[in-house]
Design an enzyme around this catalytic site. Sequence first.
Site, short mmCIF file in Angstrom:
data_model
loop_
_atom_site.label_atom_id
_atom_site.label_comp_id
_atom_site.label_asym_id
_atom_site.label_seq_id
_atom_site.Cartn_x
_atom_site.Cartn_y
_atom_site.Cartn_z
N ALA A 13 7.12 3.82 -5.52
CA ALA A 13 6.49 2.60 -5.16
C ALA A 13 6.95 1.06 -6.11
CB ALA A 13 5.25 2.57 -5.59
N THR A 14 7.20 1.67 -7.73
CA THR A 14 7.68 1.03 -8.60
C THR A 14 8.33 -0.64 -7.49
OG1 THR A 14 7.74 1.91 -10.58
CG2 THR A 14 8.36 0.14 -10.67
N GLN A 74 -1.88 6.40 -4.00
CA GLN A 74 -2.49 6.76 -5.06
C GLN A 74 -3.35 7.65 -3.24
OE1 GLN A 74 -2.46 8.54 -7.17
NE2 GLN A 74 -1.26 7.23 -8.87
N SER A 78 5.41 6.17 -2.89
CA SER A 78 6.49 7.43 -3.23
C SER A 78 6.47 8.75 -3.05
CB SER A 78 5.91 6.87 -4.73
OG SER A 78 6.75 7.21 -5.88
N THR A 87 23.58 2.46 -0.24
CA THR A 87 24.44 3.41 0.54
C THR A 87 23.26 4.38 0.48
OG1 THR A 87 26.74 4.08 -0.23
CG2 THR A 87 25.31 5.87 0.72
N CYS A 126 2.09 5.85 -17.15
CA CYS A 126 2.75 4.10 -16.95
C CYS A 126 2.32 3.26 -18.26
CB CYS A 126 3.03 3.39 -15.56
SG CYS A 126 3.58 4.42 -14.23
N1 PMP Z 1 1.85 2.26 -7.58
C1 PMP Z 1 0.97 3.25 -8.11
C2 PMP Z 1 -1.35 2.86 -8.10
C3 PMP Z 1 1.65 4.84 -8.93
O1 PMP Z 1 -0.16 5.32 -9.29
C4 PMP Z 1 2.81 4.14 -9.39
C5 PMP Z 1 2.95 5.58 -9.82
N2 PMP Z 1 2.31 5.82 -11.29
C6 PMP Z 1 3.34 3.80 -8.90
C7 PMP Z 1 3.09 2.16 -8.20
C8 PMP Z 1 5.20 3.48 -9.31
O2 PMP Z 1 4.80 5.13 -8.67
P1 PMP Z 1 7.08 5.06 -9.04
O3 PMP Z 1 6.55 5.30 -10.24
O4 PMP Z 1 7.20 6.58 -8.32
O5 PMP Z 1 8.03 3.89 -8.90
#
Ligand code: PMP
Length: 378
Positions: A69-70, A178, A196, A234, A320
């Site tokens: 997701a990041t 989430q 993610s 890839t 995070c």
């Molecule tokens: N968005 C939200 C709301 C999250 O909770 C998280 C993970 N803590 C992320 C983005 C990032 O996901 P990832 O670490 O898998 O890239």
Amino acid sequence: MIYLDYSATTPVNNEVLDTFVKATNAYIGNPNSLHKLGVESKKLIDASTEQISKLLNVSSKEIIYTSGATEANNAAILGVCYRYSNRGKHIITTKLEHSSITATLQYLQNHGYDIDFLETDSTGRVDLDNLKSLIRDDTILVTVASVNSEVGVIQPIEEIGNILKDYPKIYFHSDMTQSIGKINFNIENVDMISFSAQKIYGLKGIGCLIKKENIVIDPIIHGGKSTTIYRSGTPAVGLIVSVSKALRLVMENLDENYEYVYSLNKYLKDKLKDNKDIHINSNEYSIPHILNISIMGIKPETMLHALEEEDIYISTQTACASKATSSLAVYELTKNLEYSKYSIRISLSHLTKREELDTFYNVLIKKIEELKSLNESR
Ligand code: PMP
């Protein structure tokens, strides 16, 4: 072990892991290769993409695989901003976003973009009139997470989408990391969605950006051929197959799992609610999977480690953002500095057992008493 940190990450479902291993072993070809092995890998990826598209009710052309997701959040935000900076540099967001959104917006702000934060009401939900009043001629993007990862507040995504559909030059992105697999939203008027696999009992290292077909963004990763022009590299065959499996499993059991987690949340909240040392921060608009509480006078890290000694795992803020001294999300919701200073997050799953919550509660109460008397003797 009692794991109550499912919003930080989930354990991998064995069926998902099995799918990953089998696909990785059986499909060795690079999906970009022209020979038979490549064609077989490509077919497998296409079938998985088709499955994801059906589960999410989007077109398969709208699915972009990322590392998580990041990256999906970065790809969406930077992709729109790089592409449409000639139209404007104004972005609207909230104070309840994940660091992969806030840090990206901070970076853009340092490069001349203008960021506005939406006001929230006493429930933590964004104020829709405020949204209307913040929209400008140079607004190019609105990004609002469907569910905040610390306090779990569910945002009115459909209502925001309804407002923004009258502004075709403003793109609407929602970080649904989430909420995917936990609650459903009508995403008809959402232009881009991130999630993610690691939050839905899938593997770490894969996520998706769903981007509506009619929207063109600039890629942030350039290079060789992939499943789309928006993210080179890839294609990760095993991971792609595994994310479609993970998504199918959570979507198939969504209602049943929701009801169960709701009952767990109520069970734990009922135990906690009359304790004078505890304030419950999550509210009726929070997803039941996230229960944020403040234990007054006890530092979150101290409690985290005290519980860890008993093999119980919770979070202080989100994994995070663990370096900040108080929780911005709890402050945004409660407007109370003390609550934001002492907050911890308990996150639940359909895998959580009631007995685990009983043990957690008993240990928590014991630890509160111990830590309080330690504080008093200092
Ligand atoms: N968005 C939200 C709301 C999250 O909770 C998280 C993970 N803590 C992320 C983005 C990032 O996901 P990832 O670490 O898998 O890239």
